[in-house]
Enzyme design. Structure first.
Site, mmCIF file in Angstrom:
data_model
loop_
_atom_site.group_PDB
_atom_site.id
_atom_site.type_symbol
_atom_site.label_atom_id
_atom_site.label_comp_id
_atom_site.label_asym_id
_atom_site.label_seq_id
_atom_site.Cartn_x
_atom_site.Cartn_y
_atom_site.Cartn_z
ATOM 1 N N ASP A 27 0.820 -1.206 0.000
ATOM 2 C CA ASP A 27 0.000 0.000 0.000
ATOM 3 C C ASP A 27 0.857 1.259 0.000
ATOM 4 O O ASP A 27 0.459 2.288 -0.548
ATOM 5 C CB ASP A 27 -0.919 -0.025 1.223
ATOM 6 N N HIS A 226 -5.810 6.472 7.807
ATOM 7 C CA HIS A 226 -4.925 7.445 7.180
ATOM 8 C C HIS A 226 -4.900 8.683 8.067
ATOM 9 O O HIS A 226 -5.854 8.956 8.801
ATOM 10 C CB HIS A 226 -5.410 7.781 5.771
ATOM 11 N N CYS A 257 -3.630 6.593 -1.579
ATOM 12 C CA CYS A 257 -4.472 5.805 -2.463
ATOM 13 C C CYS A 257 -4.419 6.437 -3.837
ATOM 14 O O CYS A 257 -4.783 7.616 -3.992
ATOM 15 C CB CYS A 257 -5.915 5.763 -1.966
#
Length: 340
Positions: A27, A226, A257
């Protein structure tokens, strides 16, 4: 004279141990504007393993046109799986798969843990997977079924759980409906993502309560915050108080993202470990080695780490549990990497 930080103060009701699901290699790196060399990705996972992370999400088997930063997924995962240092003990090395084709690629390389990635909102489902929420769930169902039949553990990610940049606040029942569908189809754990970082502690508790009332206990849930508004640690503590025992984090605060421009970095693993160790909660992580690893990656990327703990501890000698004050001119965080 030395003193160890943080000063440990237990809080009643919190767990003895928290499991960190490290997502930096997947990620984190998938959101980089440039492509990190394959060997550097492999070394990153190796250093994370040396730092004691028990779960390291390695990569994502998605089409390269979707995430070109992870186009070398097969090469990276094969090398990681073949590295005895990385695979030692019971270390878990999950990979993300979007569909059956990705599942087949991962299984061919020996994956025994996978994850699927869904959305609680229609707009993000279309932007991220080019499908509706219902179509996405239909795509995941055969993957989860085949994984279960093969004895492969499946984790379900659910994004936009607390807010969506296009749709705004997301109703709790909408999140629970999609999340429960992932659990019901066979996902062993559901990771709830605050993709744009808008959650606050009360909102976290409200959503976890809604899941519990729908029959999905905190023991089946992980949280993925986040830090857009500086709430990630506060939200994590709220989740721990509710009974959550698995927290997603990214070394050095890497990531965001690629499909949501307002999504900033993930909760930094170092910041999380600092808080957990201060609460007397075991993680198995050597904070000094982790700081050194994130400093190394930040140098490779050519920018400072956004992690507050990394910034604070650079230039100081850090041990497995906290900080031992020393002369920063003689011992640096990068220097501890050789000691780890």
């Amino acid at each position: 004279m030395t003193r160890r930080l943080p000063d440990v103060r237990r809080e009643p009701g919190l767990p003895e141990r928290v499991f960190i699901h490290e997502v930096g290699a997947r990620d984190g790196l998938q959101n980089e504007s440039g492509v990190v060399p394959t060997e550097a990705k492999i070394e990153f996972v190796r250093r994370l393993a040396r730092a004691g992370l028990g779960t390291i999400e390695v990569t994502s088997f998605v089409p390269p046109k979707w995430v070109p930063q992870l186009a070398d997924a097969a090469e990276v995962f094969a090398a990681v799986r073949a590295d005895a240092e990385i695979t030692a003990g019971d270390r878990r090395l999950p990979v993300l798969v979007p569909n059956e084709r990705g599942f087949d690629r991962a299984v061919e390389l020996g994956a025994d843990r996978i994850a699927v990635f869904g959305s609680a909102t229609e707009t993000f489902a279309r932007r991220n997977l080019n499908r509706t929420v219902a179509e996405s769930l239909a795509m995941f169902a055969p993957v989860v079924e085949r994984a279960g039949a093969a004895g492969i553990d499946t984790r379900g990610y659910l994004s936009m759980c607390w807010g969506d940049p296009w749709e705004g606040p997301v109703p709790l029942d909408q999140v629970v409906r999609v999340g429960k569908a992932l659990v019901d189809m066979g996902c062993s754990q559901l990771s709830l993502g605050d993709t744009i970082g808008v959650a606050t502690p009360g909102h976290v508790t409200a959503l976890l309560t809604a899941f519990a009332e729908a029959g999905v206990p905190a023991s089946r849930i992980a949280v993925h915050f986040h830090d857009s508004y500086g709430q990630a640690l506060a939200n994590t503590l709220a989740a721990l108080r509710f009974g959550v025992r698995t927290v997603d984090a990214s070394a050095g605060g890497l990531g965001g993202c690629p499909y949501a421009e307002s999504a900033t970095g993930n909760l930094a693993t170092e910041d999380l470990v600092w808080m957990l160790h201060g609460l007397g909660i075991e993680t198995g992580v050597d904070l000094g080695a982790l700081v050194a690893t994130s400093a190394w990656m930040a140098d490779l990327l050519g920018r400072p780490s956004p992690s507050r703990a990394v910034q604070a501890l650079l230039g100081k000698r850090v041990d497995a549990h906290g900080l031992v004050l020393a002369d920063p001119t003689t011992t640096t965080a990068a220097g501890t990497a050789a000691d780890a």
